[in-house]
Motif scaffolding. Structure first.
Motif, mmCIF file in Angstrom:
data_model
loop_
_atom_site.group_PDB
_atom_site.id
_atom_site.type_symbol
_atom_site.label_atom_id
_atom_site.label_comp_id
_atom_site.label_asym_id
_atom_site.label_seq_id
_atom_site.Cartn_x
_atom_site.Cartn_y
_atom_site.Cartn_z
ATOM 1 N N ALA A 74 49.549 53.644 2.325
ATOM 2 C CA ALA A 74 50.547 52.831 3.042
ATOM 3 C C ALA A 74 49.872 51.942 4.079
ATOM 4 N N PHE A 75 48.797 52.420 4.711
ATOM 5 C CA PHE A 75 48.113 51.518 5.652
ATOM 6 C C PHE A 75 46.942 50.791 5.000
ATOM 7 N N LEU A 76 46.291 51.434 4.010
ATOM 8 C CA LEU A 76 45.117 50.774 3.415
ATOM 9 C C LEU A 76 45.488 49.507 2.651
ATOM 10 N N LEU A 77 46.543 49.562 1.858
ATOM 11 C CA LEU A 77 46.851 48.405 0.998
ATOM 12 C C LEU A 77 47.106 47.120 1.796
ATOM 13 N N PRO A 78 47.999 47.165 2.818
ATOM 14 C CA PRO A 78 48.200 45.906 3.556
ATOM 15 C C PRO A 78 46.962 45.486 4.349
ATOM 16 N N ILE A 79 46.157 46.448 4.792
ATOM 17 C CA ILE A 79 44.927 46.070 5.516
ATOM 18 C C ILE A 79 43.974 45.367 4.550
ATOM 19 N N LEU A 80 43.801 45.942 3.376
ATOM 20 C CA LEU A 80 42.884 45.337 2.402
ATOM 21 C C LEU A 80 43.370 43.935 2.029
ATOM 22 N N ASP A 81 44.679 43.811 1.893
ATOM 23 C CA ASP A 81 45.252 42.506 1.546
ATOM 24 C C ASP A 81 44.898 41.482 2.633
ATOM 25 N N ARG A 82 45.019 41.904 3.875
ATOM 26 C CA ARG A 82 44.706 40.998 4.988
ATOM 27 C C ARG A 82 43.213 40.644 4.987
ATOM 28 N N LEU A 83 42.368 41.650 4.750
ATOM 29 C CA LEU A 83 40.925 41.400 4.796
ATOM 30 C C LEU A 83 40.484 40.431 3.699
ATOM 31 N N ASP B 224 38.051 56.994 3.079
ATOM 32 C CA ASP B 224 37.107 56.008 2.565
ATOM 33 C C ASP B 224 37.056 56.035 1.032
ATOM 34 N N GLU B 225 37.238 57.241 0.473
ATOM 35 C CA GLU B 225 37.277 57.312 -1.000
ATOM 36 C C GLU B 225 38.488 56.543 -1.528
ATOM 37 N N MET B 226 39.609 56.695 -0.835
ATOM 38 C CA MET B 226 40.803 55.975 -1.287
ATOM 39 C C MET B 226 40.621 54.470 -1.086
ATOM 40 N N ARG B 227 39.968 54.113 0.002
ATOM 41 C CA ARG B 227 39.657 52.689 0.251
ATOM 42 C C ARG B 227 38.831 52.136 -0.904
ATOM 43 N N LEU B 228 37.855 52.929 -1.326
ATOM 44 C CA LEU B 228 36.988 52.488 -2.411
ATOM 45 C C LEU B 228 37.786 52.325 -3.702
ATOM 46 N N PRO C 223 35.858 42.201 -3.495
ATOM 47 C CA PRO C 223 34.488 42.194 -2.964
ATOM 48 C C PRO C 223 34.376 42.938 -1.622
ATOM 49 N N LEU C 224 35.458 43.557 -1.165
ATOM 50 C CA LEU C 224 35.429 44.159 0.174
ATOM 51 C C LEU C 224 34.525 45.383 0.209
ATOM 52 N N SER C 225 33.929 45.595 1.377
ATOM 53 C CA SER C 225 33.060 46.769 1.516
ATOM 54 C C SER C 225 33.577 47.640 2.661
ATOM 55 N N GLY C 226 33.144 48.886 2.626
ATOM 56 C CA GLY C 226 33.570 49.790 3.685
ATOM 57 C C GLY C 226 32.495 50.806 3.929
ATOM 58 N N VAL D 210 23.830 53.602 10.008
ATOM 59 C CA VAL D 210 23.407 52.413 10.764
ATOM 60 C C VAL D 210 23.226 51.244 9.801
ATOM 61 N N ARG D 211 22.593 51.525 8.645
ATOM 62 C CA ARG D 211 22.349 50.457 7.670
ATOM 63 C C ARG D 211 23.678 49.866 7.192
ATOM 64 N N ALA D 212 24.634 50.763 6.883
ATOM 65 C CA ALA D 212 25.933 50.283 6.385
ATOM 66 C C ALA D 212 26.654 49.478 7.467
ATOM 67 N N LEU D 213 26.563 49.925 8.708
ATOM 68 C CA LEU D 213 27.254 49.204 9.785
ATOM 69 C C LEU D 213 26.602 47.853 10.036
ATOM 70 N N LYS D 214 25.278 47.831 9.956
ATOM 71 C CA LYS D 214 24.564 46.558 10.170
ATOM 72 C C LYS D 214 24.937 45.548 9.100
ATOM 73 N N GLY D 215 25.213 46.057 7.889
ATOM 74 C CA GLY D 215 25.583 45.179 6.772
ATOM 75 C C GLY D 215 26.943 44.529 6.983
ATOM 76 N N GLY D 216 27.669 44.952 8.025
ATOM 77 C CA GLY D 216 28.967 44.339 8.318
ATOM 78 C C GLY D 216 30.057 44.780 7.366
ATOM 79 N N ALA D 217 30.188 46.119 7.188
ATOM 80 C CA ALA D 217 31.260 46.623 6.324
ATOM 81 C C ALA D 217 32.601 46.071 6.808
ATOM 82 N N ASP D 218 33.441 45.631 5.868
ATOM 83 C CA ASP D 218 34.724 45.029 6.260
ATOM 84 C C ASP D 218 35.633 46.045 6.951
ATOM 85 N N ILE D 219 35.511 47.288 6.513
ATOM 86 C CA ILE D 219 36.438 48.303 7.009
ATOM 87 C C ILE D 219 35.626 49.569 7.325
#
Ligand code: AMP
Length: 400
Positions: A54-63, A87-91, A98-101, A114-123
């Protein structure tokens, strides 16, 4: 109603299809349009209602509509297990986008995070303590956060995370959408919501008060000192493949776990006094079938999505009647058949009565294996502890 009605990005509808969701749940029906309008939302809903999508779908749509590779959504979860599940459901839902998390939590190697955060994960989905650790090192970059989710806010409170949450909130941009989900709304959470949210819409979805009818329920009436023996007898059943045993207390859960292990039954335990690592290991052991039994308390089990549970055994009758429905809903998922067994002492009779009022049905009594059958409870003059006389054989199916 179908998911098409929300006008989500088509790539998300593919994710919804892959996840096997045919129609939105009540919380999804009401939350998705509100979040898509940009409203702040307080969702009063338990796990099992479909609140995560319920919260992931509209967030992903916005991103999908904005600049990529910038962290624009932050989800805060009280536990590592829940963060991983989110995060599994996000995936799953964003698989065709193309969104990443990424997910960050304590008790795990910090470098890959740290590596994933530096890569600028969308969520980014995070537990509060580890997120703060990263924030001291300037990660993730928070200035572009557009949406914040506090999931299971009442558990964040119970686990003492509110000061950490407040500290995180102070570092976020003022202009953002806030979503807060909580099974209950204690005053501290009401106050937090008032402070952080702008004109929020409250969407409450009541806990399910009726068990699914594919769960076969039964109740054994026993004396307290006989519960462990009865549990061991029950676990001898061939069909006891994957059993979730609920205990009312953390100490009780540890005791049941120790008793099972002493008898050579592979079991593991999960409650909030165990470390994150221990809880994670227990859960993995159970999920992978290396332990047949998982002993849990209500708080620890809340939020866990475990499939394929053949039996739920209430070693203690839950004090809150709604917890009974919640507990037994762990079995018989996705239309499978499940079996819920409750062990009740005479002292727990009032709690049983409250459950039966809630579910508007009588839980069939089983007189086998030392449980007291139906006739004896009605005061038919039978001896105090009958051994199988007059009771139904175990295994008889009951449908309401
Ligand atoms: P949650 O309340 O978010 O923890 O979701 C509980 C379970 O319901 C998860 O296993 C979800 O994958 C599943 N779920 C969520 N939305 C739907 C839906 N619309 N249809 C069927 N299952 C769903």
């Amino acid at each position: 109603m179908t998911f098409e009605r929300f006008h989500l990005d088509p790539s998300l509808l593919l994710g919804v299809r892959d996840m096997g969701y045919r129609e939105p749940t009540t919380i999804q029906e009401r939350t998705i349009p509100a979040v898509m309008r940009g409203t702040d939302v307080i969702g009063v809903a338990q796990t099992g209602t479909g609140k995560t999508a319920a919260f992931l779908l509209p967030i992903l749509d916005r991103l999908l509509k904005g600049p990529p590779q910038t962290t624009r959504a932050l989800i805060i979860s009280p536990t590592r297990e829940l963060a991983i599940q989110i995060d599994e459901m996000r995936l799953g839902l964003s698989y065709h986008t193309p969104l990443s998390g990424c997910v960050v939590y304590g008790g795990a190697d910090i470098l890959p995070q740290v590596r994933a955060l530096k890569g600028g994960a969308d969520i980014v989905t995070a537990t509060p303590g580890r997120l703060l650790d990263h924030m001291w090192h300037g990660l993730p970059k928070l200035e572009k956060i557009e949406v914040l989710v506090l999931d299971e806010a009442d558990r964040l409170l119970d686990m003492g995370f509110l000061p950490d949450v407040e500290m995180i909130l102070r570092r976020l941009p003022e202009q953002r959408q806030n979503l807060l989900f909580s099974a209950t709304m204690p005053p501290e959470i009401e106050r937090l919501a008032q402070r952080m949210m702008h004109d929020p819409e409250t969407i409450a979805v009541g806990p399910r008060s009726q068990p699914v009818d594919t769960v076969r329920q039964e109740l054994f009436q026993v004396e307290a000192q006989d519960k462990t023996r009865l549990l061991l007898r029950l676990l001898e059943g061939d069909d006891m493949r994957s059993v979730l045993v609920f205990s009312g207390t953390k100490a009780g859960a540890d005791r049941v776990h120790a008793d099972l292990q002493r008898k050579g039954i592979e079991s593991c335990v999960i409650h909030s006094n165990r470390s994150q690592q221990e809880r994670f290991t227990s859960l993995q052991t159970f999920r992978q079938g290396r332990a047949r039994v998982l002993v849990a308390t209500d708080v620890a089990a809340r939020g866990l999505d475990i499939d394929g549970i053949s039996h739920v055994i209430n070693f203690d009758v839950p004090r809150a009647a709604e917890d009974y429905v919640h507990r037994i809903g762990r079995t018989a998922r996705a239309g499978e058949k499940g079996h819920a067994i409750t062990l009740a002492t005479p002292c727990e009779a009032r709690a049983v009565a409250a459950i039966e009022r809630l579910i508007k049905a009588r839980i069939p009594r089983n007189g086998a294996l030392g449980g007291r059958p139906e006739a004896q409870q009605r005061g038919a003059g039978a001896p105090k502890r009958g051994r199988g006389r007059g009771g139904r054989p175990p295994g008889r199916r009951t449908r309401r």
